[in-house]
Motif scaffolding. Structure first.
Motif, mmCIF file in Angstrom:
data_model
loop_
_atom_site.group_PDB
_atom_site.id
_atom_site.type_symbol
_atom_site.label_atom_id
_atom_site.label_comp_id
_atom_site.label_asym_id
_atom_site.label_seq_id
_atom_site.Cartn_x
_atom_site.Cartn_y
_atom_site.Cartn_z
ATOM 1 N N PHE A 1 0.841 -1.195 0.000
ATOM 2 C CA PHE A 1 0.000 0.000 0.000
ATOM 3 C C PHE A 1 0.875 1.244 0.000
ATOM 4 C CE2 PHE A 1 -3.072 -3.019 1.774
ATOM 5 C CZ PHE A 1 -4.251 -2.637 1.140
ATOM 6 N N SER A 2 0.382 2.302 -0.628
ATOM 7 C CA SER A 2 1.055 3.593 -0.538
ATOM 8 C C SER A 2 0.937 4.122 0.884
ATOM 9 C CB SER A 2 0.440 4.589 -1.527
ATOM 10 O OG SER A 2 -0.939 4.795 -1.241
ATOM 11 N N GLN A 3 1.717 5.137 1.209
ATOM 12 C CA GLN A 3 1.748 5.661 2.569
ATOM 13 C C GLN A 3 0.382 6.139 3.039
ATOM 14 O OE1 GLN A 3 5.013 8.563 2.324
ATOM 15 N NE2 GLN A 3 6.205 7.230 3.652
ATOM 16 N N ASP A 4 -0.419 6.698 2.127
ATOM 17 C CA ASP A 4 -1.744 7.176 2.513
ATOM 18 C C ASP A 4 -2.833 6.126 2.306
ATOM 19 O OD1 ASP A 4 -2.021 7.116 -0.215
ATOM 20 O OD2 ASP A 4 -2.424 9.263 -0.448
ATOM 21 N N GLY A 5 -2.452 4.946 1.810
ATOM 22 C CA GLY A 5 -3.406 3.858 1.636
ATOM 23 C C GLY A 5 -4.309 3.991 0.438
ATOM 24 N N SER A 6 -4.079 4.961 -0.420
ATOM 25 C CA SER A 6 -4.976 5.168 -1.561
ATOM 26 C C SER A 6 -4.619 4.312 -2.764
ATOM 27 C CB SER A 6 -4.978 6.643 -1.966
ATOM 28 O OG SER A 6 -3.699 7.042 -2.446
ATOM 29 N N MET A 7 -3.377 3.845 -2.846
ATOM 30 C CA MET A 7 -2.901 3.060 -3.983
ATOM 31 C C MET A 7 -2.326 1.733 -3.495
ATOM 32 S SD MET A 7 -3.392 5.087 -6.641
ATOM 33 C CE MET A 7 -3.567 6.856 -6.998
ATOM 34 N N LEU A 8 -2.298 0.766 -4.408
ATOM 35 C CA LEU A 8 -1.693 -0.534 -4.116
ATOM 36 C C LEU A 8 -0.807 -0.935 -5.275
ATOM 37 C CD1 LEU A 8 -1.746 -3.013 -2.067
ATOM 38 C CD2 LEU A 8 -3.219 -4.085 -3.779
#
Length: 222
Positions: A161-168
């Motif tokens: 996951f990206s740091q902000d959780g928006s992308m994988l």
């Protein structure tokens, strides 16, 4: 490790503190538990072991009923989530050794080769050996999205996951795929030379390759 041993290292003094033995097969995952005074290890021998890191002793052994191919700690819910060779996920309370929910089928007939938990703790990403990535809700295991595009992949292969959780981000044999977590829509497909693992703990994802090089995604290979 190949000798079924978990090793605790003192990085400041650059020496080994303990060699923790007890598994009968290779290790597939390990991590510190909340507070860092304990750690767990998961193995193909179908067990999870919880360790006292300060004393180098076993706290408890948990029988997971089937070989564990991938695992991670959910610090907020205080549980260990395991992925199995038959495509199921299960969860365990490391404090009691009790199962939290019954095994749930996520990748029927496929081995789960990697899993990651979103920064907010609400989404689980699992990748199977055919490359398919599933996003499931936490707590529980309701499948939200099934993502394809990477192609077959060998163990181990942990999505990130990206740091902000928006992308994988996840890897395939010769490709990297990125999706938007909220919708499951693909963001990009990037051809890559023999990627072996991905990490997104920095602002840009890092990819390691079999030739010993690494790259920041979107930049020239370093």
């Amino acid at each position: 490790c190949s000798d079924h041993t978990l090793r605790v290292l003192d990085l400041q003094n650059q020496k080994q503190r303990y060699a923790l033995r007890g598994h009968r097969d290779g290790l597939s995952g390990c991590a510190f538990l909340k507070g860092c005074s304990q750690a767990y290890s998961a193995s193909f021998d179908s067990t999870i072991k919880v360790w006292d890191v300060d004393r180098g002793q076993t706290v408890r052994a948990i029988s997971a009923d089937r070989p564990i191919w991938a695992s991670a700690v959910h610090q907020g819910l205080s549980m260990i989530i395991a992925g199995h060779e038959d495509g199921r996920i299960s969860s365990w309370d490391p404090r009691s050794g009790e199962r939290i929910w019954a095994p749930a089928m996520v990748h029927p007939g496929r081995a789960i080769v990697g899993l990651d938990i979103s920064p907010n703790g609400q989404t689980l990403a699992t990748q199977a050996d055919d490359g398919t990535v599933c996003l499931s809700s936490l707590p529980g295991s309701q499948i939200l999205h099934s993502l394809t595009g990477t192609g077959p992949v060998a163990f181990p292969s942990t999505p990130a996951f990206s740091q902000d959780g928006s992308m994988l981000l996840a890897r395939g044999t010769d490709a990297l795929s990125c999706w938007r977590v909220s919708s499951g829509d693909p963001v990009a497909l990037h051809k890559a030379q023999a990627p072996v693992c991905v990490c997104w703990s920095l602002s840009q994802p890092i990819v390691a390759h079999t030739d010993g090089n690494f790259s920041l995604w979107g930049s020239e290979e370093r």
